[in-house]
Design a protein around this motif. Structure first.
Motif, PDB file in Angstrom:
ATOM      1  N   ILE A 123       2.973   6.730  -6.477  1.00  0.00           N
ATOM      2  CA  ILE A 123       3.096   7.788  -5.464  1.00  0.00           C
ATOM      3  C   ILE A 123       2.426   7.338  -4.171  1.00  0.00           C
ATOM      4  CG2 ILE A 123       2.326  10.120  -4.862  1.00  0.00           C
ATOM      5  CD1 ILE A 123       2.677  10.862  -7.828  1.00  0.00           C
ATOM      6  N   GLU A 124       1.235   6.725  -4.302  1.00  0.00           N
ATOM      7  CA  GLU A 124       0.528   6.220  -3.124  1.00  0.00           C
ATOM      8  C   GLU A 124       1.344   5.133  -2.427  1.00  0.00           C
ATOM      9  OE1 GLU A 124      -3.706   4.020  -1.985  1.00  0.00           O
ATOM     10  OE2 GLU A 124      -2.935   3.983  -4.035  1.00  0.00           O
ATOM     11  N   GLN A 125       1.925   4.238  -3.228  1.00  0.00           N
ATOM     12  CA  GLN A 125       2.708   3.148  -2.655  1.00  0.00           C
ATOM     13  C   GLN A 125       3.947   3.669  -1.931  1.00  0.00           C
ATOM     14  OE1 GLN A 125       1.673   0.101  -2.647  1.00  0.00           O
ATOM     15  NE2 GLN A 125       3.351  -1.390  -2.759  1.00  0.00           N
ATOM     16  N   LEU A 126       4.635   4.610  -2.537  1.00  0.00           N
ATOM     17  CA  LEU A 126       5.829   5.188  -1.929  1.00  0.00           C
ATOM     18  C   LEU A 126       5.479   5.928  -0.643  1.00  0.00           C
ATOM     19  CD1 LEU A 126       7.575   6.463  -5.166  1.00  0.00           C
ATOM     20  CD2 LEU A 126       8.504   4.738  -3.607  1.00  0.00           C
ATOM     21  N   ASP A 127       4.344   6.613  -0.660  1.00  0.00           N
ATOM     22  CA  ASP A 127       3.900   7.324   0.531  1.00  0.00           C
ATOM     23  C   ASP A 127       3.620   6.340   1.658  1.00  0.00           C
ATOM     24  OD1 ASP A 127       2.985   9.956   1.697  1.00  0.00           O
ATOM     25  OD2 ASP A 127       1.115   8.839   1.879  1.00  0.00           O
ATOM     26  N   GLY A 128       2.985   5.220   1.308  1.00  0.00           N
ATOM     27  CA  GLY A 128       2.714   4.198   2.315  1.00  0.00           C
ATOM     28  C   GLY A 128       3.982   3.554   2.842  1.00  0.00           C
ATOM     29  N   MET A 129       4.932   3.293   1.938  1.00  0.00           N
ATOM     30  CA  MET A 129       6.197   2.678   2.343  1.00  0.00           C
ATOM     31  C   MET A 129       6.947   3.554   3.331  1.00  0.00           C
ATOM     32  SD  MET A 129       7.374   1.276  -1.404  1.00  0.00           S
ATOM     33  CE  MET A 129       9.039   0.879  -0.911  1.00  0.00           C
ATOM     34  N   SER A 130       6.955   4.856   3.078  1.00  0.00           N
ATOM     35  CA  SER A 130       7.720   5.767   3.929  1.00  0.00           C
ATOM     36  C   SER A 130       7.101   5.941   5.309  1.00  0.00           C
ATOM     37  CB  SER A 130       7.859   7.130   3.243  1.00  0.00           C
ATOM     38  OG  SER A 130       6.598   7.744   3.084  1.00  0.00           O
ATOM     39  N   ASN A 131       5.877   5.425   5.494  1.00  0.00           N
ATOM     40  CA  ASN A 131       5.200   5.569   6.779  1.00  0.00           C
ATOM     41  C   ASN A 131       5.103   4.253   7.548  1.00  0.00           C
ATOM     42  OD1 ASN A 131       4.358   8.450   6.928  1.00  0.00           O
ATOM     43  ND2 ASN A 131       3.255   7.947   5.055  1.00  0.00           N
ATOM     44  N   THR A 132       5.783   3.216   7.076  1.00  0.00           N
ATOM     45  CA  THR A 132       5.747   1.936   7.770  1.00  0.00           C
ATOM     46  C   THR A 132       6.824   1.867   8.856  1.00  0.00           C
ATOM     47  OG1 THR A 132       7.274   0.916   6.185  1.00  0.00           O
ATOM     48  CG2 THR A 132       4.898   0.766   5.694  1.00  0.00           C
ATOM     49  N   SER A 133       6.626   0.960   9.795  1.00  0.00           N
ATOM     50  CA  SER A 133       7.630   0.772  10.846  1.00  0.00           C
ATOM     51  C   SER A 133       8.923   0.205  10.282  1.00  0.00           C
ATOM     52  CB  SER A 133       7.078  -0.169  11.928  1.00  0.00           C
ATOM     53  OG  SER A 133       6.714  -1.425  11.362  1.00  0.00           O
ATOM     54  N   VAL A 134       8.793  -0.626   9.244  1.00  0.00           N
ATOM     55  CA  VAL A 134       9.981  -1.191   8.606  1.00  0.00           C
ATOM     56  C   VAL A 134      10.847  -0.082   8.028  1.00  0.00           C
ATOM     57  CG1 VAL A 134      10.818  -2.652   6.710  1.00  0.00           C
ATOM     58  CG2 VAL A 134       8.854  -3.382   8.098  1.00  0.00           C
ATOM     59  N   PHE A 135      10.189   0.877   7.370  1.00  0.00           N
ATOM     60  CA  PHE A 135      10.930   1.990   6.778  1.00  0.00           C
ATOM     61  C   PHE A 135      11.530   2.876   7.863  1.00  0.00           C
ATOM     62  CE2 PHE A 135      11.470   6.119   4.741  1.00  0.00           C
ATOM     63  CZ  PHE A 135      12.036   5.767   3.510  1.00  0.00           C
ATOM     64  N   ALA A 136      10.788   3.101   8.948  1.00  0.00           N
ATOM     65  CA  ALA A 136      11.290   3.922  10.045  1.00  0.00           C
ATOM     66  C   ALA A 136      12.541   3.304  10.653  1.00  0.00           C
ATOM     67  CB  ALA A 136      10.208   4.086  11.108  1.00  0.00           C
ATOM     68  N   GLN A 137      12.548   1.973  10.781  1.00  0.00           N
ATOM     69  CA  GLN A 137      13.730   1.294  11.294  1.00  0.00           C
ATOM     70  C   GLN A 137      14.900   1.421  10.342  1.00  0.00           C
ATOM     71  OE1 GLN A 137      12.450  -2.712  12.059  1.00  0.00           O
ATOM     72  NE2 GLN A 137      11.027  -2.113  13.696  1.00  0.00           N
ATOM     73  N   ALA A 138      14.597   1.313   9.032  1.00  0.00           N
ATOM     74  CA  ALA A 138      15.654   1.451   8.035  1.00  0.00           C
ATOM     75  C   ALA A 138      16.232   2.850   8.058  1.00  0.00           C
ATOM     76  CB  ALA A 138      15.100   1.131   6.642  1.00  0.00           C
ATOM     77  N   LEU A 139      15.339   3.835   8.223  1.00  0.00           N
ATOM     78  CA  LEU A 139      15.795   5.218   8.272  1.00  0.00           C
ATOM     79  C   LEU A 139      16.683   5.443   9.500  1.00  0.00           C
ATOM     80  CD1 LEU A 139      15.654   8.100   7.108  1.00  0.00           C
ATOM     81  CD2 LEU A 139      13.576   8.446   8.450  1.00  0.00           C
ATOM     82  N   ALA A 140      16.296   4.861  10.622  1.00  0.00           N
ATOM     83  CA  ALA A 140      17.072   5.056  11.840  1.00  0.00           C
ATOM     84  C   ALA A 140      18.422   4.357  11.783  1.00  0.00           C
ATOM     85  CB  ALA A 140      16.274   4.532  13.038  1.00  0.00           C
TER      86      ALA A 140
END
Length: 441
Positions: A123-140
């Motif tokens: 859960i901690e790892q997933l929370d961290g992943m969703s807050n990274t710039s890499v994830f934000a770019q993937a989301l966009a």
């Protein structure tokens, strides 16, 4: 938030109070917290064995010496009351990881506590992943797809929906070998839902979402079909964005620095990670049919929301390992009729213990399911596997230990995975039980 929080509370935990943002109409009734901790009381007069005792409060570290009881985002209260067989544990979830889901959660078995603790690093790892710039770019850059389509795949376990008692004590109350069926599949609505945590549909599976999700769960060392909705929602969300953006699991994992704390808990196997969900369901149903279950019983088992799909796979594999012995069909039907995940895990673990007995001691020649599972081996032993946390000599314990049908068996073995009080050990021995204590299933 009400759906997420409500599911977690009764999927294996209950919380003292939901966050203010929760909607009362969405959150099911919450279990009462464990009773206040109290000192151990002296034995009380009783009919069976002459005296009973109050179940003690135990140090959790004594039951889990190799497992950290605190870490990023959580801590476990150091003491836990017991109810004669199982402990009642408190996990304090920190806002740093759990955010709006922070609070005190109650878990009613050591087995489930180990599973829930093993999921917190993920859960901690997933929370961290969703807050990274890499994830934000993937989301966009991801295709425009409604993320909540994945979140809505979460289904509540049976005890969430019904508020039924979730403990295992009632199983011991049915121990009489002449007892009737635990529950009739025609009298329950188990066929109306999907197994807990089953995510995806045919379209998503065909497009590869299911595979991405399973790969991500494998890297996080968690069960992809866990009944924990906090983990499930985060897993669904991250996997959905990765799938939409064509982002690899390795790239997503590398986005978060630091290492995870992986516990020794094994909650699933490679088959569950490697096999598509639909194929696992077909495997379970085919195995149940080979055991002689009716179509109605197969539906009751495979759609019982109290049994996560991974646990269904474990159950049918162990039933298969026992061979075509008398009572195998009844044992499968009994597991399929369990109303809570606590009860289902208790029986599946008991089943696995019988498989181990057959491999290490003598082959199991028959099995009965009068509440708990009772095995008979080729050497004439009667084996009662009991994956309890801490056994004490209560009226319920005395009731099953002195049941006339069990007492008639000459070579009786009670195999528990946890510990017991001195009085319980003394009384069991006085009533002719051979006790195996502290074995790992």
């Amino acid at each position: 938030m009400g759906l997420l929080l409500g599911g977690f509370l009764l999927a294996g935990c209950s919380q003292s109070a939901p966050p203010e943002a929760s909607q009362p109409s969405q959150a099911p009734a919450v279990q009462a917290p464990p009773p206040p901790m109290a000192s151990v009381q002296p034995p009380q007069p009783g009919a069976a064995g002459g005296q009973y005792e109050e179940p003690p409060v135990v140090n959790v570290a004594d039951l889990m010496p190799a497992t950290p009881l605190s870490g990023p985002g959580f801590s476990v209260q150091p003491q836990a009351p017991t109810n004669g067989a199982m402990g009642q544990y408190t996990i304090v979830a920190d806002p740093s990881v759990f955010h709006d889901d922070a609070g005190s959660y109650y878990v009613e078995s050591l087995d489930m506590l180990k599973i829930r603790l093993s999921e917190i690093p993920a859960i901690e790892q997933l929370d961290g992943m969703s807050n990274t710039s890499v994830f934000a770019q993937a989301l966009a850059s991801s295709a425009i797809r409604p993320v909540n389509a994945a979140a809505n795949m979460v289904m509540h376990p049976m005890d969430t929906v019904t508020g039924l008692p979730s403990g295992v004590g009632d199983l011991f109350g049915r121990v009489s070998l002449g007892a009737g069926e635990i529950a009739s599949s025609t009298a329950n609505s188990f066929g109306s839902g999907k197994a807990a945590g089953q995510a995806g549909n045919a379209t998503l599976t065909a497009l590869g979402y299911d595979q991405v999700r399973r790969q991500l769960a494998h890297e996080l060392h968690v069960d992809p079909y866990s009944s924990d909705p906090i983990l499930t929602k985060k897993l669904n969300h991250v996997a959905w964005v990765m799938f939409s953006a064509r982002m690899t699991v390795s790239a997503a994992m590398m986005a978060v620095p630091g290492s995870m704390i992986i516990t020794a808990v094994t909650v699933t196997n490679d088959l569950v990670y490697q096999t598509p969900r639909a194929d696992l369901i077909i495997l379970v149903q085919k195995k149940l049919k080979s055991f002689g279950l009716s179509q109605e019983e197969i539906v009751a088992f495979s759609s019982n929301t109290a049994i996560p799909l991974s646990l269904q796979v474990t159950a049918v594999k162990d039933l298969e390992a026992l061979g075509n012995i008398p009572g195998r069909r009844a044992a499968a039907a009994a597991i399929g009729n369990m109303m809570t995940e606590y009860q289902a895990r208790f029986l599946v673990t008991s089943l696995h213990m019988l498989v181990r007995w057959g491999q290490q001691q003598a082959p199991i020649s028959g099995i009965q399911a009068p509440g708990v599972l009772i095995g008979h081996d080729q050497n004439g032993a009667t084996i009662l596997p009991a994956p309890v946390d801490y056994l004490s000599w209560t009226p319920r314990t005395a009731g099953f230990a002195t049941d006339p049908n069990l007492m008639a068996q000459q070579n009786r073995v009670l195999w528990i995975t946890g510990k017991m009080t001195p009085l319980a050990r003394q009384q069991l021995a006085a009533n002719g039980w051979n006790v195996r204590e502290g074995e790992q299933q």
